[in-house]
Enzyme design. Structure first.
Site, PDB file in Angstrom:
ATOM      1  N   HIS A 416       0.810  -1.218   0.000  1.00 14.93           N
ATOM      2  CA  HIS A 416       0.000   0.000   0.000  1.00 14.93           C
ATOM      3  C   HIS A 416       0.845   1.271   0.000  1.00 14.93           C
ATOM      4  O   HIS A 416       0.304   2.379  -0.109  1.00 14.93           O
ATOM      5  CB  HIS A 416      -0.942   0.004   1.205  1.00 14.93           C
ATOM      6  CG  HIS A 416      -2.258   0.662   0.945  1.00 14.93           C
ATOM      7  ND1 HIS A 416      -2.518   1.406  -0.181  1.00 14.93           N
ATOM      8  CD2 HIS A 416      -3.399   0.701   1.677  1.00 14.93           C
ATOM      9  CE1 HIS A 416      -3.747   1.865  -0.137  1.00 14.93           C
ATOM     10  NE2 HIS A 416      -4.308   1.455   0.977  1.00 14.93           N
ATOM     11  N   ASP A 420      -2.340   1.684  -4.540  1.00  9.25           N
ATOM     12  CA  ASP A 420      -3.575   2.052  -3.861  1.00  9.25           C
ATOM     13  C   ASP A 420      -4.667   1.020  -4.151  1.00  9.25           C
ATOM     14  O   ASP A 420      -4.549   0.189  -5.049  1.00  9.25           O
ATOM     15  CB  ASP A 420      -4.029   3.444  -4.291  1.00  9.25           C
ATOM     16  CG  ASP A 420      -3.080   4.533  -3.805  1.00  9.25           C
ATOM     17  OD1 ASP A 420      -2.470   4.344  -2.737  1.00  9.25           O
ATOM     18  OD2 ASP A 420      -2.934   5.552  -4.508  1.00  9.25           O
TER      19      ASP A 420
END
Length: 444
Positions: A416, A420
């Protein structure tokens, strides 16, 4: 009679040293050409070193668990040839003092792009005036991690004569950077040197009379260190998609006998999944990246690793290079070749290097879904669950109906920091789309 020096051969572009696991021939044993003499292990695979000549083993130059540099003599074999000059057919012994250090450390697949600190926290390691030997690999890892000479000298070594190995460095870094970041690593003591680096700082534990203590083997320690490092490096997030692969299942059932008769290969689901992943990566190239500090390195080639279970229960990830350039027949042959050589312990170190994305088929163990750990320095790994028949709602021109369909879950773990939810979710959905829209009439 002539004396032949058996050298440790070059085993891949990224391999500079190996550890002696066991000697398959003892002094006095007769050796035929191509007989395996010694079993060695690198940071990627285990393999045997054969003798290119026939003769009698005179001397073993290294003991079990000692580290050997590529190009170094490991055994002396007496042959029946006339002794004119030393018989050496492999590469010359490396001059360790003049070996240029690689720009990045050599380690598990892709470690060359592990994140680097923007500002070093300590001066780079310089040559020590002590007698303790450090390999170029160990020094390079120390430089990358900002370990100064004093700290390096304090790391307990498990190699020959207390030498610090790559395993020692990985275990030390796991404790230094992740497990106990609030405390500096303690200096080496005689007691701590007897413990494995990955466990030497653990609290004591009680054992009942019926408990069994099993020491991790070398590969399990490597896997352990690599997985712990990954969880401390990446911010792991997992997205799930359920795919209807009914057409795909029917198509494979229809063509598998014809395919095996024509190509001489069994067609499994794995190469089909890899084809869909390669197509999805081409659609979303930012999933095919690695991280170097604050830099995102976008990979040119799509090199897909496939997690493969070994007979001893350990795991290895051989890589299909440029998977997007292979047709389905080529992928089938590549998958079967790598899987077969993995099962027979015949993989070469380069077979497990340079992966940019990993696929793990947990469905073969009956699992419906999972949350796999990213294979650093990659940023994503796809887990493929088992295919199960389930009732599903289908939309038809005359209304919705319930039908029995072949369904499976795909789960994508991604970093992450750079991937995304939009990219990660869109990518795994695209893989599912390619599998769901399989052409029943496709020719192979």
């Amino acid at each position: 009679m002539a004396k032949y020096q058996l050298l440790l051969p070059k085993m891949g572009e990224s391999v500079a040293e190996a550890t002696v696991i066991s000697w398959l021939k003892n002094p006095g044993d007769k050796i035929d050409a191509d007989d395996a003499v010694v079993e060695i292990a690198t940071d990627k695979v285990d393999s045997d070193v054969p003798s290119p000549v026939s003769g009698v083993l005179v001397e073993q130059l290294f003991k079990k668990d000692e580290v050997v540099q590529v190009g170094s003599p490991i055994a002396i074999i007496e042959t029946n040839e006339a002794e004119e000059e030393p018989v050496v057919v492999q590469e010359p012994v490396m001059d360790l003092e003049h070996v240029p250090e690689p720009e990045t450390p050599v380690d598990l697949p892709g470690l060359d792009q592990l994140p680097k600190a923007e500002t070093p926290v300590a001066k780079p390691v310089v040559q020590s005036s002590t007698v303790r030997f450090y390999s170029p690999l160990v020094r390079n890892i120390a430089n990358q991690e900002g370990i100064n000479q004093a700290e390096l000298d304090a790391i307990p070594g498990t190699g020959a004569e207390g030498r610090v190995t790559k395993d020692d460095m990985l275990g030390y870094l796991a404790n230094r950077n992740g497990m106990q970041p609030q405390h500096p690593a303690p200096a080496a003591t005689p007691q701590s040197q007897t413990l494995h680096p990955a466990t030497q700082y653990s609290a004591p534990r009680s054992l009942s009379g019926g408990d069994e203590i099993i020491e991790m083997d070398r590969m399990r320690r490597l896997i352990s260190d690599h997985m712990v490092m990954s969880t401390h490096t990446s911010a792991h997030v997992t997205s799930f998609v359920e795919a209807d692969v009914t057409n795909l299942v029917y198509w494979r059932e229809k063509v598998k006998s014809k395919f095996e008769g024509k190509e001489g290969e069994k067609i499994t689901f794995t190469p089909i999944f890899i084809e869909a992943v390669a197509k999805a990566i081409a659609d979303f190239p930012m999933i095919n990246v690695s991280v170097n500090g604050t830099q995102i390195i976008k990979k040119k080639d799509i090199n897909i690793g496939m997690a493969t279970a070994l007979p001893n229960g350990n795991l290895i990830v051989p890589v299909i290079r440029r998977a997007d350039t292979l047709n389905l027949v080529g992928l089938v042959k590549a998958v079967n070749d790598l899987a077969g050589r993995a099962r027979n312990n015949k993989l070469k170190p380069d077979d497990a290097a340079d992966g940019t994305f990993t696929v793990t088929n947990i469905g073969m163990f009956g699992n419906i879904m999972g949350t796999p750990i990213i294979n650093q320095p990659q940023v994503a790994i796809l887990a493929i669950g088992t295919i199960k028949k389930k009732p599903a709602v289908l939309e038809t021109p005359t209304g919705d109906v319930i039908a029995i369909r072949h369904m499976m879950y795909l789960s994508l773990s991604y970093d992450h920091r750079v991937v995304d939810g939009s990219l990660g979710g869109s990518f795994v959905k695209r893989v599912a789309d390619y599998l769901e829209n399989w052409d029943l009439n496709r020719e192979v």
